[in-house]
Design an enzyme around this catalytic site. Structure first.
Site, PDB file in Angstrom:
ATOM      1  N   LYS A  13       0.827  -1.210   0.000  1.00 24.39           N
ATOM      2  CA  LYS A  13       0.000   0.000   0.000  1.00 24.39           C
ATOM      3  C   LYS A  13       0.867   1.268   0.000  1.00 24.39           C
ATOM      4  O   LYS A  13       2.087   1.197   0.206  1.00 24.39           O
ATOM      5  CB  LYS A  13      -0.933  -0.056   1.220  1.00 24.39           C
ATOM      6  N   TYR A  53     -12.841  -2.984  -2.834  1.00 25.76           N
ATOM      7  CA  TYR A  53     -13.333  -2.760  -1.467  1.00 25.76           C
ATOM      8  C   TYR A  53     -14.839  -2.523  -1.447  1.00 25.76           C
ATOM      9  O   TYR A  53     -15.364  -1.971  -0.485  1.00 25.76           O
ATOM     10  CB  TYR A  53     -12.588  -1.585  -0.833  1.00 25.76           C
ATOM     11  N   PHE A  61     -15.426   4.146   7.080  1.00 29.34           N
ATOM     12  CA  PHE A  61     -14.013   4.309   6.702  1.00 29.34           C
ATOM     13  C   PHE A  61     -13.778   4.194   5.191  1.00 29.34           C
ATOM     14  O   PHE A  61     -12.647   4.345   4.725  1.00 29.34           O
ATOM     15  CB  PHE A  61     -13.125   3.305   7.453  1.00 29.34           C
ATOM     16  N   ARG A  89      -1.471 -14.658   4.768  1.00 20.57           N
ATOM     17  CA  ARG A  89      -2.237 -13.962   5.813  1.00 20.57           C
ATOM     18  C   ARG A  89      -1.507 -14.049   7.159  1.00 20.57           C
ATOM     19  O   ARG A  89      -1.516 -13.105   7.935  1.00 20.57           O
ATOM     20  CB  ARG A  89      -3.652 -14.548   5.945  1.00 20.57           C
ATOM     21  N   THR A  95      -5.568  -7.054  10.899  1.00 20.69           N
ATOM     22  CA  THR A  95      -5.762  -5.721  10.310  1.00 20.69           C
ATOM     23  C   THR A  95      -5.112  -4.599  11.122  1.00 20.69           C
ATOM     24  O   THR A  95      -4.479  -3.709  10.560  1.00 20.69           O
ATOM     25  CB  THR A  95      -7.283  -5.450  10.184  1.00 20.69           C
ATOM     26  N   ARG A 106       2.660  -6.543   9.504  1.00 21.15           N
ATOM     27  CA  ARG A 106       1.967  -5.448  10.191  1.00 21.15           C
ATOM     28  C   ARG A 106       2.489  -5.284  11.619  1.00 21.15           C
ATOM     29  O   ARG A 106       2.604  -4.172  12.120  1.00 21.15           O
ATOM     30  CB  ARG A 106       0.456  -5.695  10.169  1.00 21.15           C
ATOM     31  N   ASN A 116      -1.964   0.141   7.157  1.00 25.22           N
ATOM     32  CA  ASN A 116      -1.412  -1.118   7.677  1.00 25.22           C
ATOM     33  C   ASN A 116      -0.566  -1.847   6.622  1.00 25.22           C
ATOM     34  O   ASN A 116      -0.483  -3.055   6.590  1.00 25.22           O
ATOM     35  CB  ASN A 116      -2.537  -2.005   8.235  1.00 25.22           C
ATOM     36  N   HIS A 119      -2.067  -5.390   1.705  1.00 24.03           N
ATOM     37  CA  HIS A 119      -3.298  -6.167   1.529  1.00 24.03           C
ATOM     38  C   HIS A 119      -2.914  -7.589   1.129  1.00 24.03           C
ATOM     39  O   HIS A 119      -1.983  -7.780   0.345  1.00 24.03           O
ATOM     40  CB  HIS A 119      -4.168  -5.569   0.407  1.00 24.03           C
ATOM     41  N   GLU A 130      -9.245 -11.577  -7.296  1.00 23.68           N
ATOM     42  CA  GLU A 130      -8.384 -10.389  -7.146  1.00 23.68           C
ATOM     43  C   GLU A 130      -7.218 -10.412  -8.139  1.00 23.68           C
ATOM     44  O   GLU A 130      -6.836  -9.377  -8.675  1.00 23.68           O
ATOM     45  CB  GLU A 130      -7.875 -10.294  -5.697  1.00 23.68           C
TER      46      GLU A 130
HETATM   47  N1  UDP Z   1      -9.761  -0.384   7.182  1.00 24.44           N
HETATM   48  C1  UDP Z   1      -9.917   0.891   7.709  1.00 24.44           C
HETATM   49  N2  UDP Z   1     -10.681   1.040   8.841  1.00 24.44           N
HETATM   50  C2  UDP Z   1     -11.288  -0.010   9.446  1.00 24.44           C
HETATM   51  C3  UDP Z   1     -11.133  -1.297   8.898  1.00 24.44           C
HETATM   52  C4  UDP Z   1     -10.353  -1.455   7.769  1.00 24.44           C
HETATM   53  O1  UDP Z   1      -9.379   1.861   7.180  1.00 24.44           O
HETATM   54  O2  UDP Z   1     -11.972   0.181  10.475  1.00 24.44           O
HETATM   55  C5  UDP Z   1      -8.943  -0.559   5.958  1.00 24.44           C
HETATM   56  C6  UDP Z   1      -7.556  -1.189   6.231  1.00 24.44           C
HETATM   57  O3  UDP Z   1      -6.597  -0.567   5.383  1.00 24.44           O
HETATM   58  C7  UDP Z   1      -7.800  -2.637   5.868  1.00 24.44           C
HETATM   59  C8  UDP Z   1      -8.782  -2.517   4.699  1.00 24.44           C
HETATM   60  O4  UDP Z   1      -9.623  -1.415   5.068  1.00 24.44           O
HETATM   61  O5  UDP Z   1      -6.607  -3.312   5.527  1.00 24.44           O
HETATM   62  C9  UDP Z   1      -9.616  -3.735   4.451  1.00 24.44           C
HETATM   63  O6  UDP Z   1     -10.234  -4.130   5.642  1.00 24.44           O
HETATM   64  P1  UDP Z   1     -10.283  -5.668   6.095  1.00 24.44           P
HETATM   65  O7  UDP Z   1     -11.168  -5.753   7.296  1.00 24.44           O
HETATM   66  O8  UDP Z   1     -10.640  -6.518   4.914  1.00 24.44           O
HETATM   67  O9  UDP Z   1      -8.790  -5.944   6.594  1.00 24.44           O
HETATM   68  P2  UDP Z   1      -7.605  -6.841   5.998  1.00 24.44           P
HETATM   69  O10 UDP Z   1      -8.215  -8.008   5.260  1.00 24.44           O
HETATM   70  O11 UDP Z   1      -6.790  -5.939   5.116  1.00 24.44           O
HETATM   71  O12 UDP Z   1      -6.840  -7.267   7.220  1.00 24.44           O
HETATM   72 MG    MG Z   2      -9.747  -8.061   3.852  1.00 21.43          MG
END
Ligand code: UDP
Ligand code: MG
Length: 161
Positions: A13, A53, A61, A89, A95, A106, A116, A119, A130
């Site tokens: 990112k 997204y 958010f 993962r 996250t 992370r 973070n 992705h 994807e």
């Molecule tokens: N995100 C955010 N605020 C939140 C939750 C998620 O800005 O409260 C962003 C963050 O960059 C995250 C992305 O949205 O990586 C996708 O969210 P997801 O829950 O899918 O997390 P990930 O799979 O990336 O761990």
């Molecule tokens: Mg996700």
């Protein structure tokens, strides 16, 4: 039991780029033994982000997330290996960076929920969708890598279908 080589999608990112972490993160994947089958720098635009997204479009958010993802170019990578979606993962961590385990990407580099660093696809079905979303067929490479026979044991290699 049969095993399959699968692919997963990773996005480094904008904060990874701005904080000079691209090389370190790519090195971690290389050292783990993940095969890079696609890699490029792109600028994300609304159409792609709305798709990627889209399941968060009603979240508070969402707008901020899109602005962040458009704030610099990103690196997209397709990686290949056995059970790789789960493996990546685990390398990435949860996250919220500030509670992610030390040793995860992370956990080592992020203090934030939004910024973070990275992705990673969360299921095989999503990984497939994807990779199609971000790579054209001719941007994905099928080649022999010489560490394969040491990366996986003979049992795993014989179970590959
Ligand atoms: N995100 C955010 N605020 C939140 C939750 C998620 O800005 O409260 C962003 C963050 O960059 C995250 C992305 O949205 O990586 C996708 O969210 P997801 O829950 O899918 O997390 P990930 O799979 O990336 O761990
Ligand atoms: Mg996700």
């Amino acid at each position: 039991m049969s095993l399959k080589l699968e692919k997963t999608l990773v996005i480094l990112k904008p904060d990874a780029l701005q904080r000079n972490l691209l090389g370190e993160i790519i090195a971690r994947f290389e050292k783990k033994g993940l095969k890079i089958v696609g890699l490029k720098m792109i600028e994300l635009e609304d159409v792609l982000l709305d798709e990627h997204y889209g399941h968060y479009k009603d979240k508070p958010f969402f707008a901020g997330l899109k602005n962040y993802m458009k704030s610099s170019p990103v690196i997209v990578m397709a990686l290949e290996g056995i059970e790789i979606v789960e493996a990546v993962r685990l390398l990435v961590g949860p996250t919220k960076g500030r509670i992610a385990d030390a040793g995860s990407i992370r956990g080592d580099y992020s203090m934030s929920v939004q910024t973070n660093i990275i992705h990673a696809s969360d299921s095989s079905a999503n990984a497939e969708a994807e990779i199609k979303r971000f790579f054209k067929d001719d941007e994905l490479f099928n080649y022999k890598k010489i560490d394969f026979e040491f990366l996986y044991g003979d049992e795993e290699r014989s179970e590959l279908v």
